[in-house]
Design an enzyme around this catalytic site. Sequence first.
Site, PDB file in Angstrom:
ATOM      1  N   ASN A  27     -12.963  -3.242   2.442  1.00  0.00           N
ATOM      2  CA  ASN A  27     -13.921  -2.146   2.529  1.00  0.00           C
ATOM      3  C   ASN A  27     -14.896  -2.233   1.365  1.00  0.00           C
ATOM      4  OD1 ASN A  27     -12.802  -0.869   4.857  1.00  0.00           O
ATOM      5  ND2 ASN A  27     -11.150  -0.045   3.591  1.00  0.00           N
ATOM      6  N   GLU A  61     -12.111   3.503  -1.369  1.00  0.00           N
ATOM      7  CA  GLU A  61     -11.600   4.569  -2.252  1.00  0.00           C
ATOM      8  C   GLU A  61     -11.369   4.066  -3.673  1.00  0.00           C
ATOM      9  OE1 GLU A  61      -8.009   5.812  -0.366  1.00  0.00           O
ATOM     10  OE2 GLU A  61      -9.051   6.857   1.266  1.00  0.00           O
ATOM     11  N   VAL A  62     -10.929   2.827  -3.791  1.00  0.00           N
ATOM     12  CA  VAL A  62     -10.598   2.268  -5.095  1.00  0.00           C
ATOM     13  C   VAL A  62     -11.606   1.164  -5.404  1.00  0.00           C
ATOM     14  CG1 VAL A  62      -8.842   1.111  -6.488  1.00  0.00           C
ATOM     15  CG2 VAL A  62      -8.152   2.823  -4.783  1.00  0.00           C
ATOM     16  N   ASP A  79       0.851  -1.189   0.000  1.00  0.00           N
ATOM     17  CA  ASP A  79       0.000   0.000   0.000  1.00  0.00           C
ATOM     18  C   ASP A  79       0.891   1.245   0.000  1.00  0.00           C
ATOM     19  OD1 ASP A  79      -3.212   0.557   0.958  1.00  0.00           O
ATOM     20  OD2 ASP A  79      -1.794   2.222   1.125  1.00  0.00           O
ATOM     21  N   ILE A  80       0.542   2.225  -0.813  1.00  0.00           N
ATOM     22  CA  ILE A  80       1.359   3.429  -0.961  1.00  0.00           C
ATOM     23  C   ILE A  80       1.293   4.315   0.294  1.00  0.00           C
ATOM     24  CG2 ILE A  80      -0.379   5.006  -1.957  1.00  0.00           C
ATOM     25  CD1 ILE A  80       1.741   5.699  -4.117  1.00  0.00           C
ATOM     26  N   HIS A 124     -10.388  -5.377  -3.196  1.00  0.00           N
ATOM     27  CA  HIS A 124      -9.056  -5.687  -2.676  1.00  0.00           C
ATOM     28  C   HIS A 124      -9.138  -6.001  -1.197  1.00  0.00           C
ATOM     29  CE1 HIS A 124      -9.792  -1.356  -2.499  1.00  0.00           C
ATOM     30  NE2 HIS A 124      -9.090  -1.336  -1.370  1.00  0.00           N
ATOM     31  N   MET A 125      -8.226  -6.848  -0.763  1.00  0.00           N
ATOM     32  CA  MET A 125      -8.089  -7.227   0.638  1.00  0.00           C
ATOM     33  C   MET A 125      -6.849  -6.533   1.192  1.00  0.00           C
ATOM     34  SD  MET A 125      -7.353 -11.101   1.937  1.00  0.00           S
ATOM     35  CE  MET A 125      -9.001 -11.770   1.768  1.00  0.00           C
ATOM     36  N   HIS A 126      -7.024  -5.782   2.291  1.00  0.00           N
ATOM     37  CA  HIS A 126      -5.870  -5.207   2.987  1.00  0.00           C
ATOM     38  C   HIS A 126      -5.320  -6.262   3.949  1.00  0.00           C
ATOM     39  CE1 HIS A 126      -6.889  -0.807   2.209  1.00  0.00           C
ATOM     40  NE2 HIS A 126      -8.046  -1.388   1.921  1.00  0.00           N
TER      41      HIS A 126
HETATM   42  P1  AMP Z   1      -9.814   1.333   0.137  1.00  0.00           P
HETATM   43  O1  AMP Z   1     -10.063   2.559   0.976  1.00  0.00           O
HETATM   44  O2  AMP Z   1     -10.186   0.060   0.859  1.00  0.00           O
HETATM   45  O3  AMP Z   1     -10.411   1.444  -1.239  1.00  0.00           O
HETATM   46  O4  AMP Z   1      -8.242   1.247  -0.008  1.00  0.00           O
HETATM   47  C1  AMP Z   1      -7.534   1.809  -1.072  1.00  0.00           C
HETATM   48  C2  AMP Z   1      -6.075   1.723  -0.717  1.00  0.00           C
HETATM   49  O5  AMP Z   1      -5.315   1.883  -1.899  1.00  0.00           O
HETATM   50  C3  AMP Z   1      -5.606   2.789   0.281  1.00  0.00           C
HETATM   51  O6  AMP Z   1      -5.084   2.171   1.454  1.00  0.00           O
HETATM   52  C4  AMP Z   1      -4.532   3.543  -0.504  1.00  0.00           C
HETATM   53  O7  AMP Z   1      -3.453   3.948   0.302  1.00  0.00           O
HETATM   54  C5  AMP Z   1      -4.116   2.516  -1.549  1.00  0.00           C
HETATM   55  N1  AMP Z   1      -3.536   3.072  -2.760  1.00  0.00           N
HETATM   56  C6  AMP Z   1      -4.016   4.101  -3.497  1.00  0.00           C
HETATM   57  N2  AMP Z   1      -3.216   4.314  -4.561  1.00  0.00           N
HETATM   58  C7  AMP Z   1      -2.219   3.394  -4.501  1.00  0.00           C
HETATM   59  C8  AMP Z   1      -1.078   3.101  -5.305  1.00  0.00           C
HETATM   60  N3  AMP Z   1      -0.794   3.799  -6.423  1.00  0.00           N
HETATM   61  N4  AMP Z   1      -0.263   2.091  -4.932  1.00  0.00           N
HETATM   62  C9  AMP Z   1      -0.527   1.391  -3.818  1.00  0.00           C
HETATM   63  N5  AMP Z   1      -1.589   1.600  -3.006  1.00  0.00           N
HETATM   64  C10 AMP Z   1      -2.425   2.593  -3.343  1.00  0.00           C
END
Ligand code: AMP
Length: 116
Positions: free
Chosen positions: A86, A94-95, A29-30, A99-101
């Site tokens: 999420n 957000e994305v 994660d960035i 995806h699984m954190h």
């Molecule tokens: P979510 O809020 O569950 O959608 O998580 C999205 C995650 O993607 C967040 O923890 C961000 O920090 C991560 N993220 C966004 N852009 C990037 C990227 N370019 N490379 C790696 N992680 C990212």
Amino acid sequence: MPTLFSRIINKEIPATIVYQDEQVTAFKDINPAAPIHILIVPNVEIASTNDVQPDQEQMLGHLFTVAKQVAQEQGIAATGYRLIINNGSDAGQEVFHLHMHLVGGRKLGPMLMKKD
Ligand code: AMP
């Protein structure tokens, strides 16, 4: 238009990929929330849990096998970690590429902040 994570999976934008196979990609994660914070992502675009289909069950189960392997490789299998998915705005997604954190490497505290 491909999602941000599809562009990472296809190596069009940089990321630190720690695992990849024909079904799943895992990368750092960035903006990490813990010493270890890896995202484990299906290579196919699924916007959110709401969009999961029955024929994707095997592939989605594979996310857990990869999570276990990555946790071992990152040295947190024994100390513990949390897997988070999420879904939608109340969860802060957000994305919109499922995806699984995988987070760990410190005491993570309570699962949710309690609010009135
Ligand atoms: P979510 O809020 O569950 O959608 O998580 C999205 C995650 O993607 C967040 O923890 C961000 O920090 C991560 N993220 C966004 N852009 C990037 C990227 N370019 N490379 C790696 N992680 C990212």
